[in-house]
Design a protein around this motif. Structure first.
Motif, PDB file in Angstrom:
ATOM      1  N   TYR A  86     -22.121  -5.369  30.135  1.00 35.09           N
ATOM      2  CA  TYR A  86     -21.618  -6.832  29.864  1.00 35.09           C
ATOM      3  C   TYR A  86     -21.999  -7.249  29.170  1.00 35.09           C
ATOM      4  O   TYR A  86     -23.260  -6.915  28.266  1.00 35.09           O
ATOM      5  CB  TYR A  86     -22.055  -7.664  30.953  1.00 35.09           C
ATOM      6  N   TYR A  98     -17.898 -14.807  23.327  1.00 31.02           N
ATOM      7  CA  TYR A  98     -16.940 -13.673  24.014  1.00 31.02           C
ATOM      8  C   TYR A  98     -17.841 -12.204  25.103  1.00 31.02           C
ATOM      9  O   TYR A  98     -19.346 -12.788  24.291  1.00 31.02           O
ATOM     10  CB  TYR A  98     -15.881 -12.941  23.316  1.00 31.02           C
ATOM     11  N   THR A 100     -17.971  -8.962  26.401  1.00 30.41           N
ATOM     12  CA  THR A 100     -17.157  -7.422  26.755  1.00 30.41           C
ATOM     13  C   THR A 100     -17.645  -7.371  27.406  1.00 30.41           C
ATOM     14  O   THR A 100     -19.037  -6.489  27.662  1.00 30.41           O
ATOM     15  CB  THR A 100     -17.690  -6.751  25.284  1.00 30.41           C
ATOM     16  N   THR A 102     -17.290  -3.203  30.126  1.00 36.17           N
ATOM     17  CA  THR A 102     -17.280  -1.456  30.070  1.00 36.17           C
ATOM     18  C   THR A 102     -17.629  -1.186  31.151  1.00 36.17           C
ATOM     19  O   THR A 102     -18.424  -1.302  31.155  1.00 36.17           O
ATOM     20  CB  THR A 102     -17.887  -1.246  28.362  1.00 36.17           C
ATOM     21  N   GLU A 116     -12.732  -4.745  28.891  1.00 39.07           N
ATOM     22  CA  GLU A 116     -12.389  -5.655  28.673  1.00 39.07           C
ATOM     23  C   GLU A 116     -13.140  -6.645  28.734  1.00 39.07           C
ATOM     24  O   GLU A 116     -13.856  -6.746  28.135  1.00 39.07           O
ATOM     25  CB  GLU A 116     -12.276  -5.912  30.173  1.00 39.07           C
ATOM     26  N   GLN A 117     -12.308  -7.679  27.610  1.00 33.44           N
ATOM     27  CA  GLN A 117     -13.058  -8.804  27.113  1.00 33.44           C
ATOM     28  C   GLN A 117     -12.628 -10.370  27.501  1.00 33.44           C
ATOM     29  O   GLN A 117     -11.194 -10.060  26.918  1.00 33.44           O
ATOM     30  CB  GLN A 117     -12.589  -8.451  25.183  1.00 33.44           C
ATOM     31  N   ILE A 119     -12.340 -14.115  26.181  1.00 31.39           N
ATOM     32  CA  ILE A 119     -12.458 -14.710  25.214  1.00 31.39           C
ATOM     33  C   ILE A 119     -13.035 -15.955  25.428  1.00 31.39           C
ATOM     34  O   ILE A 119     -12.477 -16.648  26.246  1.00 31.39           O
ATOM     35  CB  ILE A 119     -11.451 -14.672  24.055  1.00 31.39           C
ATOM     36  N   HIS A 133      -8.763 -13.329  28.934  1.00 31.98           N
ATOM     37  CA  HIS A 133      -8.770 -11.887  28.926  1.00 31.98           C
ATOM     38  C   HIS A 133      -7.967 -10.589  29.252  1.00 31.98           C
ATOM     39  O   HIS A 133      -6.702 -11.275  28.482  1.00 31.98           O
ATOM     40  CB  HIS A 133      -8.712 -11.623  30.953  1.00 31.98           C
TER      41      HIS A 133
END
Length: 146
Positions: A86, A98, A100, A102, A116-117, A119, A133
């Motif tokens: 993250y 935000y 992210t 991965t 995936e992000q 915000i 999302h």
């Protein structure tokens, strides 16, 4: 009647022994202070099988804001293998702008190109309104939104 009571007592004692035997995992920690913040590392170790299980590494900036969390699992042949990470980005008010997410791609031996992000949207007073999302391919391709 005595048989039922003795069976119940034996079952309870057996359950207690199983619960205490199952809790053989210990968490060890290390905190390293740096000029730019600190790094906290937590390793879960199973004493019953003398084996490391997992590791989580947290990176913080000088203000105490988490910048990154990386999770690993132990492989006895290759050592620590990355699982996920993250990454956090903050706005000027100090709120999460935000984050992210991965996952590690074992086939490519690198972080996945699909992320995936999350915000975070705030009102003028800084109260969180909603978290959007979205899924993105690092090639710039938009995949999905929730």
């Amino acid at each position: 009647m005595k048989t039922i009571i003795l069976s119940a007592v034996a079952t309870i004692l057996f359950s207690i022994v199983n619960l205490s035997a199952a809790n053989t995992q210990k968490v060890y920690s290390n905190i390293e202070k740096t000029e730019t913040g600190c790094v906290k590392e937590f390793i879960t170790y199973d004493e019953a099988i003398s084996k490391a299980i997992s590791k989580s590494v947290y990176h913080y900036d000088a203000n105490g804001n988490m910048q990154k969390k990386v999770s690993y699992v132990w492989d006895s042949k290759t050592g620590w293998e990355a699982v996920s990470k993250y990454d956090y980005v903050y706005n000027n008010s100090g709120n999460v702008d935000y984050l992210t997410y991965t996952e590690w791609d074992n086939n490519m031996s690198s972080w996945s190109s699909k992320i995936e992000q999350f915000i975070h949207v705030y009102d003028n007073q800084g109260s969180l309104l909603v978290v959007k999302h979205i899924k993105i391919d690092n090639n710039g391709e938009f995949m999905a939104q929730k």
